[in-house]
Enzyme design. Structure first.
Site, PDB file in Angstrom:
ATOM      1  N   GLN A   9      -5.366  -0.581  -4.007  1.00 24.59           N
ATOM      2  CA  GLN A   9      -6.125  -1.699  -4.653  1.00 24.59           C
ATOM      3  C   GLN A   9      -6.917  -1.359  -5.816  1.00 24.59           C
ATOM      4  OE1 GLN A   9      -7.510  -4.726  -1.552  1.00 24.59           O
ATOM      5  NE2 GLN A   9      -9.286  -5.250  -3.307  1.00 24.59           N
TER       6      GLN A   9
ATOM      7  N   CYS B 123       0.891  -1.252   0.064  1.00 24.17           N
ATOM      8  CA  CYS B 123       0.084  -0.078   0.088  1.00 24.17           C
ATOM      9  C   CYS B 123       0.793   1.326   0.045  1.00 24.17           C
ATOM     10  CB  CYS B 123      -0.943  -0.091   1.227  1.00 24.17           C
ATOM     11  SG  CYS B 123      -0.368   0.750   2.669  1.00 24.17           S
ATOM     12  N   GLU B 124       0.238   2.130  -0.797  1.00 30.00           N
ATOM     13  CA  GLU B 124       1.331   3.505  -0.893  1.00 30.00           C
ATOM     14  C   GLU B 124       1.135   4.222   0.201  1.00 30.00           C
ATOM     15  OE1 GLU B 124      -0.260   5.038  -4.395  1.00 30.00           O
ATOM     16  OE2 GLU B 124      -1.825   6.258  -3.521  1.00 30.00           O
ATOM     17  N   HIS B 125       0.172   4.143   1.261  1.00 26.80           N
ATOM     18  CA  HIS B 125       0.115   4.949   2.488  1.00 26.80           C
ATOM     19  C   HIS B 125       1.037   4.408   3.447  1.00 26.80           C
ATOM     20  CE1 HIS B 125      -3.954   4.865   0.435  1.00 26.80           C
ATOM     21  NE2 HIS B 125      -3.461   6.064   0.428  1.00 26.80           N
ATOM     22  N   HIS B 126       1.198   3.593   3.732  1.00 22.26           N
ATOM     23  CA  HIS B 126       2.086   2.654   4.854  1.00 22.26           C
ATOM     24  C   HIS B 126       3.247   2.070   4.290  1.00 22.26           C
ATOM     25  CE1 HIS B 126      -1.990   3.293   6.435  1.00 22.26           C
ATOM     26  NE2 HIS B 126      -1.452   3.889   7.262  1.00 22.26           N
TER      27      HIS B 126
ATOM     28  N   CYS C 186      -1.974  -3.157   6.712  1.00 21.58           N
ATOM     29  CA  CYS C 186      -1.881  -1.744   7.435  1.00 21.58           C
ATOM     30  C   CYS C 186      -3.259  -1.641   8.296  1.00 21.58           C
ATOM     31  CB  CYS C 186      -1.856  -0.532   6.441  1.00 21.58           C
ATOM     32  SG  CYS C 186      -3.334  -0.297   5.386  1.00 21.58           S
TER      33      CYS C 186
ATOM     34  N   HIS D 216      -4.955  -6.342   3.889  1.00 24.00           N
ATOM     35  CA  HIS D 216      -4.324  -5.317   4.065  1.00 24.00           C
ATOM     36  C   HIS D 216      -3.308  -5.280   5.598  1.00 24.00           C
ATOM     37  CE1 HIS D 216      -5.443  -2.536   0.490  1.00 24.00           C
ATOM     38  NE2 HIS D 216      -6.329  -3.874   0.339  1.00 24.00           N
TER      39      HIS D 216
HETATM   40  N1  GTP Z   1      -8.966   3.053  -0.578  1.00 23.97           N
HETATM   41  C1  GTP Z   1      -7.886   2.478  -0.262  1.00 23.97           C
HETATM   42  N2  GTP Z   1      -7.401   2.782   0.904  1.00 23.97           N
HETATM   43  C2  GTP Z   1      -6.319   1.972   1.448  1.00 23.97           C
HETATM   44  C3  GTP Z   1      -5.702   1.134   0.859  1.00 23.97           C
HETATM   45  N3  GTP Z   1      -4.659   0.781   1.549  1.00 23.97           N
HETATM   46  C4  GTP Z   1      -4.509   1.474   2.708  1.00 23.97           C
HETATM   47  N4  GTP Z   1      -5.521   2.360   2.525  1.00 23.97           N
HETATM   48  C5  GTP Z   1      -6.096   3.109   3.540  1.00 23.97           C
HETATM   49  O1  GTP Z   1      -5.410   4.535   3.510  1.00 23.97           O
HETATM   50  C6  GTP Z   1      -5.873   5.513   4.701  1.00 23.97           C
HETATM   51  C7  GTP Z   1      -4.811   6.245   4.752  1.00 23.97           C
HETATM   52  O2  GTP Z   1      -5.544   7.154   5.723  1.00 23.97           O
HETATM   53  P1  GTP Z   1      -4.652   8.126   6.670  1.00 23.97           P
HETATM   54  O3  GTP Z   1      -5.908   8.664   7.734  1.00 23.97           O
HETATM   55  O4  GTP Z   1      -4.060   9.107   5.917  1.00 23.97           O
HETATM   56  O5  GTP Z   1      -3.634   7.295   7.312  1.00 23.97           O
HETATM   57  P2  GTP Z   1      -3.717   6.366   8.780  1.00 23.97           P
HETATM   58  O6  GTP Z   1      -3.970   7.623  10.029  1.00 23.97           O
HETATM   59  O7  GTP Z   1      -2.503   5.841   9.001  1.00 23.97           O
HETATM   60  O8  GTP Z   1      -4.968   5.474   8.805  1.00 23.97           O
HETATM   61  P3  GTP Z   1      -5.417   4.374   9.659  1.00 23.97           P
HETATM   62  O9  GTP Z   1      -5.052   3.293   8.857  1.00 23.97           O
HETATM   63  O10 GTP Z   1      -6.830   4.552   9.916  1.00 23.97           O
HETATM   64  O11 GTP Z   1      -4.555   4.365  10.926  1.00 23.97           O
HETATM   65  C8  GTP Z   1      -6.278   4.249   5.743  1.00 23.97           C
HETATM   66  O12 GTP Z   1      -7.629   4.398   5.744  1.00 23.97           O
HETATM   67  C9  GTP Z   1      -5.928   2.981   4.993  1.00 23.97           C
HETATM   68  O13 GTP Z   1      -6.923   1.924   5.551  1.00 23.97           O
HETATM   69  C10 GTP Z   1      -6.131   0.851  -0.599  1.00 23.97           C
HETATM   70  O14 GTP Z   1      -5.701  -0.113  -1.179  1.00 23.97           O
HETATM   71  N5  GTP Z   1      -7.198   1.502  -0.925  1.00 23.97           N
HETATM   72 ZN    ZN Z   2      -1.546   1.155   4.265  1.00 23.63          ZN
END
Ligand code: GTP
Ligand code: ZN
Length: 211
Positions: free
Chosen positions: A140, A99-102, A170, A168
């Site tokens: 995804q 995942c590109e966020h974490h 994360c 996921h």
């Molecule tokens: N739509 C989508 N969201 C994703 C995917 N992989 C991770 N995420 C979400 O990306 C979001 C990033 O949200 P943020 O609030 O910026 O990050 P965060 O504070 O680490 O969020 P939490 O995971 O809720 O603790 C989270 O809700 C993750 O679940 C994906 O493939 N698709």
């Molecule tokens: Zn993630």
């Protein structure tokens, strides 16, 4: 002579096996991981961690090697004229992405179908296209759409269907900590959109246990 392409598939430029690493890239990424280990409270000089920055850099290069692949070329390397116009389904394709966020893994299965429109494609090329897009930083939803668009724009079939189901990390090993949730995404073109029966047949085939 499209069939010739079966014979030298390993020589085509569309994909590569990671059996060699970009030494310069590995070294420059490793430096940062040594620093990160220290910042996390570890001692990067202790024996068990001495090679860790390099190992992580290599692992990351592998986990993102999709950036070096042209998925359209993978399909073009094995397209064959064929008068077959029934749905072709490849299901239960393992997916490993990040995942590109974490930058944590998400993983599961992809199920893909297309309806040929003059050409079929070598079956192995479909999982290769999945890998080419999965081995990048992703969400995804985008992964699902990119696979669909690549097949549609290269093979020009009468329709493409992509369903991906993933867990996921994360969402399980951190954050909301839900251990069993699975995310399902889907993307369709052509007959899978316009014909309810076609879409229903695809969904039936991917949920049926035919083994
Ligand atoms: N739509 C989508 N969201 C994703 C995917 N992989 C991770 N995420 C979400 O990306 C979001 C990033 O949200 P943020 O609030 O910026 O990050 P965060 O504070 O680490 O969020 P939490 O995971 O809720 O603790 C989270 O809700 C993750 O679940 C994906 O493939 N698709
Ligand atoms: Zn993630």
């Amino acid at each position: 002579m499209e069939n010739d392409k079966y014979n030298h598939e390993e020589e085509t430029v569309g994909y590569q096996k990671i059996d060699r690493y970009d030494d310069e890239k590995i070294a420059s990424v490793a430096v940062h991981y040594k620093d990160i280990l220290g910042k996390l409270g570890e001692n990067p000089e202790r024996e068990g961690l001495l090679k860790t920055p390099e190992r992580v850099a290599k692992a990351l290069q592998y986990l993102t090697h999709g950036y070096d692949i042209q998925p359209q070329e993978i399909l073009r390397s094995a397209m064959f004229k064929e008068d077959y116009s029934q749905m072709v389904v490849v299901k239960d394709i393992e997916v490993y992405s990040m995942c590109e966020h974490h930058m944590l893994p998400f993983f599961g299965k992809a199920h893909i179908a297309y309806i040929p429109n003059g050409h079929i494609v070598g079956l192995s090329k479909i999982p290769r296209v999945v890998d080419a897009f999965a081995r990048r930083l992703q969400v995804q939803e985008r992964l699902t759409n990119e696979i669909r668009d690549c097949i549609q724009e290269t093979l020009h079939p009468a329709g493409v269907a992509v369903v991906i189901e993933c867990k996921h990390l994360c969402m399980s090993m951190r954050g909301v900590q839900k251990q069993n949730s699975v995310t399902t995404t889907s993307a369709f073109t052509g007959e899978f959109i316009s014909n309810d029966k076609t879409r229903a047949e695809f969904l039936r085939l991917i949920t049926a246990d035919l083994h």
